[in-house]
Design a protein around this motif. Structure first.
Motif, PDB file in Angstrom:
ATOM      1  N   PRO A   1       3.969   2.245  22.373  1.00  0.00           N
ATOM      2  CA  PRO A   1       3.061   2.118  21.228  1.00  0.00           C
ATOM      3  C   PRO A   1       3.755   1.910  19.886  1.00  0.00           C
ATOM      4  O   PRO A   1       3.071   1.819  18.853  1.00  0.00           O
ATOM      5  CB  PRO A   1       2.294   3.442  21.254  1.00  0.00           C
ATOM      6  N   LEU A   2       5.095   1.843  19.893  1.00  0.00           N
ATOM      7  CA  LEU A   2       5.802   1.501  18.658  1.00  0.00           C
ATOM      8  C   LEU A   2       6.149   0.019  18.594  1.00  0.00           C
ATOM      9  O   LEU A   2       6.325  -0.535  17.500  1.00  0.00           O
ATOM     10  CB  LEU A   2       7.075   2.347  18.522  1.00  0.00           C
TER      11      LEU A   2
ATOM     12  N   ALA B   1      -9.172   6.927  15.066  1.00  0.00           N
ATOM     13  CA  ALA B   1      -8.069   5.971  14.940  1.00  0.00           C
ATOM     14  C   ALA B   1      -8.568   4.529  14.967  1.00  0.00           C
ATOM     15  O   ALA B   1      -7.852   3.615  14.541  1.00  0.00           O
ATOM     16  CB  ALA B   1      -7.057   6.189  16.064  1.00  0.00           C
ATOM     17  N   PHE B   2      -9.792   4.336  15.440  1.00  0.00           N
ATOM     18  CA  PHE B   2     -10.327   2.986  15.581  1.00  0.00           C
ATOM     19  C   PHE B   2     -11.349   2.627  14.501  1.00  0.00           C
ATOM     20  O   PHE B   2     -11.941   1.547  14.564  1.00  0.00           O
ATOM     21  CB  PHE B   2     -10.975   2.832  16.964  1.00  0.00           C
ATOM     22  N   ASN B   3     -11.541   3.496  13.503  1.00  0.00           N
ATOM     23  CA  ASN B   3     -12.617   3.214  12.558  1.00  0.00           C
ATOM     24  C   ASN B   3     -12.261   2.178  11.496  1.00  0.00           C
ATOM     25  O   ASN B   3     -13.090   1.866  10.630  1.00  0.00           O
ATOM     26  CB  ASN B   3     -13.196   4.503  11.936  1.00  0.00           C
ATOM     27  N   ALA B   4     -11.049   1.615  11.578  1.00  0.00           N
ATOM     28  CA  ALA B   4     -10.719   0.458  10.746  1.00  0.00           C
ATOM     29  C   ALA B   4     -10.906  -0.846  11.509  1.00  0.00           C
ATOM     30  O   ALA B   4     -10.944  -1.921  10.910  1.00  0.00           O
ATOM     31  CB  ALA B   4      -9.283   0.550  10.243  1.00  0.00           C
ATOM     32  N   ALA B   5     -11.042  -0.745  12.833  1.00  0.00           N
ATOM     33  CA  ALA B   5     -11.100  -1.937  13.681  1.00  0.00           C
ATOM     34  C   ALA B   5     -12.504  -2.266  14.155  1.00  0.00           C
ATOM     35  O   ALA B   5     -12.824  -3.430  14.402  1.00  0.00           O
ATOM     36  CB  ALA B   5     -10.184  -1.754  14.897  1.00  0.00           C
ATOM     37  N   GLY B   6     -13.343  -1.255  14.332  1.00  0.00           N
ATOM     38  CA  GLY B   6     -14.645  -1.521  14.920  1.00  0.00           C
ATOM     39  C   GLY B   6     -15.653  -0.426  14.667  1.00  0.00           C
ATOM     40  O   GLY B   6     -15.317   0.667  14.199  1.00  0.00           O
TER      41      GLY B   6
ATOM     42  N   CYS C   1      -0.970  -5.481  28.270  1.00  0.00           N
ATOM     43  CA  CYS C   1      -0.642  -6.293  27.092  1.00  0.00           C
ATOM     44  C   CYS C   1       0.874  -6.457  26.976  1.00  0.00           C
ATOM     45  O   CYS C   1       1.614  -5.473  27.079  1.00  0.00           O
ATOM     46  CB  CYS C   1      -1.187  -5.636  25.828  1.00  0.00           C
ATOM     47  N   ALA C   2       1.309  -7.673  26.731  1.00  0.00           N
ATOM     48  CA  ALA C   2       2.749  -7.951  26.661  1.00  0.00           C
ATOM     49  C   ALA C   2       3.298  -7.861  25.246  1.00  0.00           C
ATOM     50  O   ALA C   2       4.512  -7.782  25.061  1.00  0.00           O
ATOM     51  CB  ALA C   2       3.034  -9.337  27.242  1.00  0.00           C
ATOM     52  N   ASP C   3       2.414  -7.889  24.245  1.00  0.00           N
ATOM     53  CA  ASP C   3       2.875  -7.793  22.863  1.00  0.00           C
ATOM     54  C   ASP C   3       1.766  -7.210  21.996  1.00  0.00           C
ATOM     55  O   ASP C   3       0.704  -6.828  22.499  1.00  0.00           O
ATOM     56  CB  ASP C   3       3.351  -9.153  22.332  1.00  0.00           C
ATOM     57  N   SER C   4       1.995  -7.183  20.702  1.00  0.00           N
ATOM     58  CA  SER C   4       1.090  -6.467  19.796  1.00  0.00           C
ATOM     59  C   SER C   4      -0.202  -7.206  19.492  1.00  0.00           C
ATOM     60  O   SER C   4      -1.143  -6.593  18.969  1.00  0.00           O
ATOM     61  CB  SER C   4       1.813  -6.180  18.476  1.00  0.00           C
ATOM     62  N   LEU C   5      -0.273  -8.501  19.802  1.00  0.00           N
ATOM     63  CA  LEU C   5      -1.440  -9.287  19.423  1.00  0.00           C
ATOM     64  C   LEU C   5      -2.180  -9.894  20.608  1.00  0.00           C
ATOM     65  O   LEU C   5      -3.200 -10.564  20.419  1.00  0.00           O
ATOM     66  CB  LEU C   5      -1.034 -10.404  18.452  1.00  0.00           C
TER      67      LEU C   5
ATOM     68  N   ILE D   1      -1.545   2.992  16.291  1.00  0.00           N
ATOM     69  CA  ILE D   1      -2.753   2.622  17.043  1.00  0.00           C
ATOM     70  C   ILE D   1      -3.796   2.037  16.101  1.00  0.00           C
ATOM     71  O   ILE D   1      -4.416   1.010  16.395  1.00  0.00           O
ATOM     72  CB  ILE D   1      -3.313   3.844  17.794  1.00  0.00           C
ATOM     73  N   ARG D   2      -3.987   2.680  14.971  1.00  0.00           N
ATOM     74  CA  ARG D   2      -4.992   2.229  14.004  1.00  0.00           C
ATOM     75  C   ARG D   2      -4.712   0.798  13.548  1.00  0.00           C
ATOM     76  O   ARG D   2      -5.602  -0.065  13.543  1.00  0.00           O
ATOM     77  CB  ARG D   2      -4.995   3.189  12.808  1.00  0.00           C
ATOM     78  N   GLU D   3      -3.468   0.538  13.166  1.00  0.00           N
ATOM     79  CA  GLU D   3      -3.104  -0.785  12.670  1.00  0.00           C
ATOM     80  C   GLU D   3      -3.122  -1.821  13.788  1.00  0.00           C
ATOM     81  O   GLU D   3      -3.527  -2.975  13.575  1.00  0.00           O
ATOM     82  CB  GLU D   3      -1.728  -0.718  12.006  1.00  0.00           C
ATOM     83  N   ASN D   4      -2.701  -1.424  14.988  1.00  0.00           N
ATOM     84  CA  ASN D   4      -2.683  -2.370  16.096  1.00  0.00           C
ATOM     85  C   ASN D   4      -4.083  -2.786  16.517  1.00  0.00           C
ATOM     86  O   ASN D   4      -4.334  -3.967  16.800  1.00  0.00           O
ATOM     87  CB  ASN D   4      -1.925  -1.788  17.284  1.00  0.00           C
ATOM     88  N   ALA D   5      -5.004  -1.827  16.564  1.00  0.00           N
ATOM     89  CA  ALA D   5      -6.376  -2.158  16.948  1.00  0.00           C
ATOM     90  C   ALA D   5      -6.974  -3.170  15.979  1.00  0.00           C
ATOM     91  O   ALA D   5      -7.637  -4.135  16.383  1.00  0.00           O
ATOM     92  CB  ALA D   5      -7.224  -0.888  17.004  1.00  0.00           C
TER      93      ALA D   5
END
Length: 347
Positions: A254-255, A115-120, A222-226, A331-335
């Motif tokens: 997570p939504l 799930a993290f292979n787009a982020a790191g 974390c309080a928000d998505s970013l 998760i993928r997009e958020n990371a």
């Protein structure tokens, strides 16, 4: 019979097993075992995933249109896999157990770390994980001793990673279940007291384990998505189920990536990934924070199993096994988005 069924424990309900948790209990005390040889993290074989080779962390679901983006990723991901060792043969796994390693790679590394292979770039150590029974051993010091040994390996892996791989890049810490237990300790020991390292922290995904809201002196939920330099945590259960021991603990939706108790509708679910890793299911479930738990409506598509454990009927409402699968694309997009946010804030 146990040998026949143990590889299915991570992925399938446990009804074929006898309804007694003692089936999973090691036969002797921890001190009576000689632990298997420890890892040498200079060897590629002591890593379940490395960005410099092909492995299960590179996977993407079939026909998803997704791709492995590690080669150009600006961040690193240190992923700690959950329990995949259940046999009563000993309190800790043997790193030379090839069958267990293959099972770990096909299950947790493929279904969760990917799930993290787009982020790191993903670094996932093999470690002498504690057997599942360690988490239910409340009468003896055996379980904690096994977990301490497992953490010692994870700590050594992280130290090797910092010294040889990181080179000052931003870091995502991620885990599930036992992996999150060790990740939580890792943050206590390395990030909470160290401002320089803390500035490298994109976020910690502490999924599938109890993490207190005030777990750390300096790191907050974390309080928000970013938001960066913070942690995300949740435990998925069927809607309307209350499990009081979870009440004091932090939960992230997570939504929405928020901490409020509003219902996030299934329309916000970008897609879960089924157990066979062959499809993406958009809008697979909703999510709502309730008293330290993440309530979800049980999904209709197959492939998102409940956590049914012998001798623990109170866990029948748990979707622990599917914590990542239910929210895979979110998760993928958020990371990836948090890494971009970290880069902007660091300029």
């Amino acid at each position: 019979m146990f040998r026949r069924f143990y590889p299915l424990l991570f992925l399938l309900p446990l009804l074929p097993l006898a309804s007694c948790l003692n089936l999973l209990k090691p036969r002797h005390d921890f001190v009576e075992y000689t632990p298997a040889t420890g890892p040498n993290y200079a060897l590629d074989s002591c890593w379940a995933a490395l960005p410099t080779r092909r492995d299960s962390a590179d996977a993407v679901p079939l026909n998803s249109g997704l791709r492995d983006e590690q080669a150009a990723a600006p961040a690193d991901v240190f992923f700690i896999h959950p329990t995949t060792f259940y046999r009563p043969k000993g309190w800790n796994a043997d790193l030379s157990a090839n069958k267990l390693n293959r099972f770990t790679d096909r299950s947790t590394i493929r279904h969760q770390a990917s799930a993290f292979n787009a982020a790191g770039r993903i670094y996932a150590p093999r470690y002498r994980q504690a057997t599942l029974y360690s988490f239910f051993d409340e009468q003896t010091p055996n379980g904690q001793a096994a977990l301490d040994l497992a953490y010692a390996d994870v700590k050594a892996a992280f130290q090797y990673y910092l010294a040889h791989y990181n080179q000052g890049r931003p870091i995502i810490i991620a885990g599930h279940s036992q992996g999150t237990a060790h990740a939580t300790r890792l943050l206590h020991e390395f990030f909470d007291p160290d401002l320089k390292l803390r500035r490298q922290l994109v976020a910690a995904y502490l999924v599938g384990f109890k993490v207190k809201t005030d777990e750390y002196q300096t790191i907050r939920p974390c309080a928000d998505s970013l938001e960066t330099g913070c942690f995300i945590t949740y435990n998925s259960v069927a809607t309307s189920f209350d499990y009081l021991p979870f009440q004091p603990f932090a939960v992230t939706n997570p939504l929405t990536w928020k901490l409020d108790t509003l219902l996030a509708p299934a329309t916000l679910n970008r897609g879960g990934v089924s157990q066979n890793f062959k499809r993406i299911d958009p809008q697979v479930t909703d999510a709502q924070i309730h008293k330290g738990l993440l309530w979800i409506t049980p999904p209709k598509p197959g492939g998102y199993p409940r956590f049914l454990l012998p001798g623990r009927p109170e866990l029948r409402h748990s979707f622990h096994i599917a914590d990542y699968a239910l929210f895979y694309l979110n998760i993928r997009e958020n990371a990836k988005a948090r890494v971009q946010s970290w880069q902007l804030s660091s300029k």
